[in-house]
Scaffold this motif. Sequence first.
Motif, short mmCIF file in Angstrom:
data_model
loop_
_atom_site.label_atom_id
_atom_site.label_comp_id
_atom_site.label_asym_id
_atom_site.label_seq_id
_atom_site.Cartn_x
_atom_site.Cartn_y
_atom_site.Cartn_z
N PHE A 1 -16.65 -13.03 35.19
CA PHE A 1 -16.09 -13.29 33.88
C PHE A 1 -15.06 -12.25 33.49
O PHE A 1 -13.96 -12.58 33.02
N LEU A 2 -15.37 -10.97 33.69
CA LEU A 2 -14.44 -9.90 33.32
C LEU A 2 -13.17 -9.96 34.16
O LEU A 2 -12.06 -9.75 33.64
N ALA A 3 -13.30 -10.22 35.46
CA ALA A 3 -12.11 -10.35 36.30
C ALA A 3 -11.24 -11.50 35.83
O ALA A 3 -10.01 -11.42 35.81
N ASP A 4 -11.88 -12.58 35.40
CA ASP A 4 -11.17 -13.76 34.94
C ASP A 4 -10.53 -13.54 33.58
O ASP A 4 -9.36 -13.87 33.35
N GLY B 1 -12.59 -2.13 28.54
CA GLY B 1 -12.53 -3.53 28.13
C GLY B 1 -13.75 -4.34 28.46
O GLY B 1 -13.83 -5.52 28.12
N ASN B 2 -14.75 -3.73 29.12
CA ASN B 2 -15.97 -4.46 29.47
C ASN B 2 -16.73 -4.96 28.25
O ASN B 2 -17.53 -5.89 28.35
N GLY B 3 -16.48 -4.35 27.10
CA GLY B 3 -17.24 -4.69 25.92
C GLY B 3 -17.14 -6.14 25.49
O GLY B 3 -18.03 -6.65 24.80
N VAL B 4 -16.09 -6.83 25.93
CA VAL B 4 -15.99 -8.26 25.59
C VAL B 4 -17.18 -9.02 26.15
O VAL B 4 -17.63 -10.02 25.57
N LEU C 1 -21.43 -19.96 32.09
CA LEU C 1 -20.57 -19.15 32.96
C LEU C 1 -21.21 -18.92 34.33
O LEU C 1 -20.51 -18.86 35.34
N THR C 2 -22.54 -18.82 34.36
CA THR C 2 -23.23 -18.68 35.65
C THR C 2 -23.01 -19.92 36.51
O THR C 2 -22.71 -19.82 37.71
N ARG C 3 -23.14 -21.07 35.90
CA ARG C 3 -22.91 -22.31 36.65
C ARG C 3 -21.45 -22.43 37.07
O ARG C 3 -21.14 -22.90 38.18
N TYR C 4 -20.56 -22.00 36.20
CA TYR C 4 -19.12 -22.13 36.45
C TYR C 4 -18.66 -21.22 37.60
O TYR C 4 -17.96 -21.67 38.52
N TYR C 5 -19.04 -19.96 37.55
CA TYR C 5 -18.55 -19.00 38.55
C TYR C 5 -19.36 -19.00 39.84
O TYR C 5 -18.81 -18.82 40.93
N LEU C 6 -20.68 -19.17 39.75
CA LEU C 6 -21.54 -19.01 40.92
C LEU C 6 -22.07 -20.33 41.46
O LEU C 6 -22.66 -20.36 42.54
#
Length: 530
Positions: A106-109, A320-323, A336-341
């Motif tokens: 998520f953070l990379a994206d 910026g990780n705080g997001v 997001l788990t289903r989306y990325y992994l």
Amino acid sequence: MTSESPHTPWTGYTPAAAWDEAVDVKGKVREPYARVYAEIDRMSGDDLFARAEALASTYLAQGVTFDHAGEERPFPLDIVPRVIGADEWDIIDPGVSQRVRTLEAFLADVYGSQHCVTDGVIPRKLIASSQYFYRSVAGVDPANGVRVHVSGIDLVRDEHGIWRVLEDNVRVPSGVSYVLSNRRAMSQMFPDMFGAMGVRPVLEYSQRLRSALAKAAPEDVDDPTIVVLTPGVFNSAYYEHSLLARTMGVELVEGRDLETHNGRVYMRTTAGRRRVDVIYRRIDDDYLDPIAFRPDSTLGAPGIIHAARLGNVTIANAVGNGVADDKLIYTYMPDLTRYYLSEEPILPNVDTWRLEEPEAREEVMDRLHELVVKPVDGAGGKGVTIGPKVSKAELEAVRKQILADPRGWIAQPVVQLSTVPTLTDDGLDPRHVDLRPFAINDGDDVWVLPGGLTRVAMAKGQLIVNSSQGGGSKDTWVLGGVRHRGTAPPPAEAHADFSGLGAVPQAAHPEDYAAGQEQQQQQQQQGGES
């Protein structure tokens, strides 16, 4: 619950309405606690209290304390360990690892192409409106792709015994020093029981962390110089900063010890300047670089964000990780788990209402008296309102805050956190707990520390476990390690090098220090370490 031996510390112990991890509803001791129960059952109440006092004295001598009304007190470590069976850990370990991998993706994206937005997984306005989303670090790519070098994923066990994620901490998660100090103290207090039960070790954490930080160094560096960047002695987690620097064998520095030249970061030493390759920072984003963020900050060093952008230094955890810590983003983590992994979440969230959504807000307004309401950017239990436990006037004040800023709040049902036997003035009594497992990502693997920080609410019926709210801690014993015969605990636990760590200030509320540095106080008041 009764014991075969009358008038032991267990006499009168009765589980609360919540899931009790040591005793079931019929009064039978659960298997992971069998040895702990038997050991304590052989003691008198006086013996147990004497051991608890010895434990507190040890902590005071080590400087593991917090400040309460100007008085240094030992950080409460309960004498009864929290025990987690191997089968339970076989759920937690991969669940936490999966959570970290999702957060990394998520953070990379979110600081890259934002495919999660264009594909409709998460609203753009949600990211843009997050207090901790920094456009200024978009495009800053870490050397080995890791942004979450260290994470603390807070878990709770509900009234059905199900483990759930309560929140994510990937900014500057703190508390691992208590895990290490708790283990050292408890392995000396109960060497027979500790060794015989096959408790998995935790004291390899520091070397695991050092290895991960070294692997995150810029690509052209073979033997990186790593430093721990602390705000200074008035910071509430300074004990942790000094302990980690000491056990990793790296320098502990303040912002005034660093300088930048030609896009590189250097540390001032008695032998001259020395290049710094990795900064394990324990300072909030806003205070890290006065050029990039707050110009009045003296806690960080001017120019280190520019050096990171050039790839000449790695900042861990990434700015910026705080997001990803935003409690509204938290509600999207299963998707997001289903989306990325392409995986189903192993550890479910606590059911949550997004109060920016009109239908959810309307329902919550009608049920405010029976729900928990939290600010999305809160930390340390601050701002949390437990509907059944507050007055009508307090509920009305919260109602007005929600209506004024719906995006700033979430609501959840009251989760009756699981309980664990805890020593009180009246003897052993169930107290509510949570668990913060710490995970280290080295770019190749996510390693989860076996156990983590168990925080315990010391007041009867209290559901907020944070130390700032009067909570304490327990040593968390994960079973399934190598069993040791005899009386000596495993050498790695018994002989970890904690030397040279004299007493240092450790305050739960650094604003209580009259002589504290103003900016350090501001950092703590605005969130500080999570």
